[in-house]
Design an enzyme around this catalytic site. Structure first.
Site, short mmCIF file in Angstrom:
data_model
loop_
_atom_site.label_atom_id
_atom_site.label_comp_id
_atom_site.label_asym_id
_atom_site.label_seq_id
_atom_site.Cartn_x
_atom_site.Cartn_y
_atom_site.Cartn_z
CB CYS A 57 102.40 36.82 -32.92
SG CYS A 57 104.31 36.27 -32.74
CB CYS A 60 104.09 39.14 -35.84
SG CYS A 60 103.39 37.44 -36.43
CG ASP A 83 111.23 42.59 -24.06
OD1 ASP A 83 112.16 43.29 -24.40
OD2 ASP A 83 110.50 42.24 -24.95
CG HIS A 119 102.58 33.56 -36.27
ND1 HIS A 119 103.05 34.19 -35.29
CD2 HIS A 119 101.65 32.84 -35.98
CE1 HIS A 119 102.48 33.67 -34.06
NE2 HIS A 119 101.62 32.69 -34.65
CG ASN A 157 113.25 25.69 -25.59
OD1 ASN A 157 114.15 25.01 -25.55
ND2 ASN A 157 113.24 26.82 -24.87
CB SER A 165 106.65 31.53 -24.93
OG SER A 165 107.52 32.24 -25.78
CG HIS A 168 106.74 34.37 -34.96
ND1 HIS A 168 106.37 35.29 -35.61
CD2 HIS A 168 108.12 34.21 -35.51
CE1 HIS A 168 106.75 35.88 -36.48
NE2 HIS A 168 108.14 35.35 -36.45
CG HIS A 170 110.83 32.16 -31.04
ND1 HIS A 170 109.70 31.55 -31.20
CD2 HIS A 170 111.08 32.01 -29.85
CE1 HIS A 170 109.22 30.97 -30.06
NE2 HIS A 170 110.11 31.36 -29.07
CD GLN A 172 114.89 31.97 -25.20
OE1 GLN A 172 115.51 32.44 -24.33
NE2 GLN A 172 113.86 30.99 -24.77
CD GLU A 186 129.07 18.68 -25.10
OE1 GLU A 186 129.57 19.48 -25.95
OE2 GLU A 186 128.00 18.13 -25.22
CG HIS A 284 126.97 22.16 -26.88
ND1 HIS A 284 126.92 20.72 -26.24
CD2 HIS A 284 126.38 22.79 -26.14
CE1 HIS A 284 126.18 20.70 -25.21
NE2 HIS A 284 125.63 22.08 -25.16
#
Ligand code: H2U
Ligand code: ZN
Length: 342
Positions: A57, A60, A83, A119, A157, A165, A168, A170, A172, A186, A284
């Site tokens: 992963c 990790c 990345d 994980h 997500n 993806s 683990h 996480h 963004q 809004e 938001h």
């Protein structure tokens, strides 16, 4: 305001449209349609057993990432620059206006937030202290990115079905110089309401829904509802009870209550179809700009794709793509089912 919690608690039996006061859009509601036969796609609902630490992963502790960097042996949350960023700081300026063709620059920065070194955990089954650290990380990162960019989008997500993806835990954060489409809608509705009513659209909306048929759960500082205008079957909105503009200005006790709110909500979601529940969620927060922010109330959106079981998802296709969003199960039924999964 003189709004009573019973307003619109009666069942509206046939197809009708509902107005979304937050985005100035409409949704078609068609009660009873979920009983139609289904021979379409069934998603696999098996939750696989995960290792506590997966050497393959890239999130990790101690792992190599795609750009060759090695993750530190982190213990709480860990944040790094994506990345493969969708937004970057150093692009040459774009300013195109030729007839109907327009384009403009969008500078930004993308971060990845690992919620835990473990994980196999999810935000919903981490300890209170660990989730509090995630809330604090969202707040600190937002304030830092907000010093440079106008819009800071914190999101997660979760689950393959929503395009995550990696299992683990996480999320963004994408920060950008331009106000995105959803934020613009809004912003306009909240500003117009604040100008005309002298109060906050989402605070008044929460007060109207509190204790009513669309409330899922609540505590002293937060309220979770299936919005009257929800488009996704089990969509929810997380609302503060008093005006807070962004996560960084949420006081200590409010953040603690938010931890409970999130864990309770995620527990309910996982219980509903007895599986690790997929969703996209995000915050938001008021735009970070010199223009007015007072009208804007911090809130969270949860958009889960599942419709009638762990295996059947809602597709936003056909009428939804071409005309307007449509839902079968009513927001009141969805809230009732979520409450009973609590
Ligand atoms: P999602 O699971 O929501 O896609 O988030 C994972 C992000 O992690 C994704 O945006 C990034 C991807 O670009 N990533 C890295 O930054 N480094 C890696 O080594 C792999 C994935
Ligand atoms: Zn991992």
């Amino acid at each position: 305001m003189g709004l009573s919690p019973g307003v619109t608690s009666e069942v509206i039996p046939g197809p009708h449209r509902r107005y979304n006061a937050l985005t100035d859009e409409w949704v078609l509601v068609s009660p009873g349609r979920t009983s139609r036969p289904w021979l379409g796609a069934e998603e696999s609902s098996a939750d696989s057993d995960l290792l506590t630490h997966d050497p393959d992963c890239y999130l990790c502790p101690g792992s190599n990432r795609a750009n060759g960097q090695v993750n530190p042996d982190y213990e709480g949350t860990f944040v790094f620059d994506n990345d493969f960023p969708a937004l970057v700081k150093g692009t040459s300026p774009v300013n195109v206006k030729e007839g109907l063709i327009s384009a403009e620059s969008q500078l930004g920065r993308c971060r990845v937030v690992c919620f835990s070194p473990r994980h196999d955990l999810t935000l919903g089954n981490m300890s209170d202290d660990a989730v509090r650290q995630v809330v604090d990380t969202w707040a600190d990162e937002s304030a830092r990115l907000g010093a440079e960019f106008t819009w800071v989008q914190v999101f997660e997500n979760r689950g393959e079905m929503m395009g995550a993806s990696n299992p683990h835990p996480h999320g963004q954060i994408w920060a950008g110089s331009a106000l995105p489409v959803e934020a613009t809608k809004e912003n306009e509705t909240q500003l117009a309401y604040h100008d005309s009513e002298g109060s906050h659209l989402l605070i008044d909306y929460g007060a109207q829904e509190s204790g009513g048929p669309r409330e899922v759960l609540s505590n002293a500082n937060w309220l979770v509802v299936v919005p009257f205008w929800a488009t996704w079957p089990f969509e929810t909105m997380v609302l503060p009870r008093t005006p807070v503009h962004d996560l960084a200005s949420a006081p200590d006790e409010s953040r603690d209550d938010l931890v409970t709110t999130l864990k309770d909500l995620l527990g309910i979601y996982d219980n509903l179809f007895r599986r690790s529940f997929p969703y996209s969620m995000g915050w938001h927060q008021a735009p970070y700009w010199d223009l007015p922010r007072e009208h804007w109330v911090l809130h969270g959106h949860f958009y889960p794709p599942l419709l009638r079981s762990a295996g059947v998802r809602k597709f936003m296709v056909g009428y939804e793509l071409l005309a307007e969003p449509q839902r079968d199960i009513t927001p009141e039924e969805a809230a009732e089912r979520l409450r009973s999964a609590g």
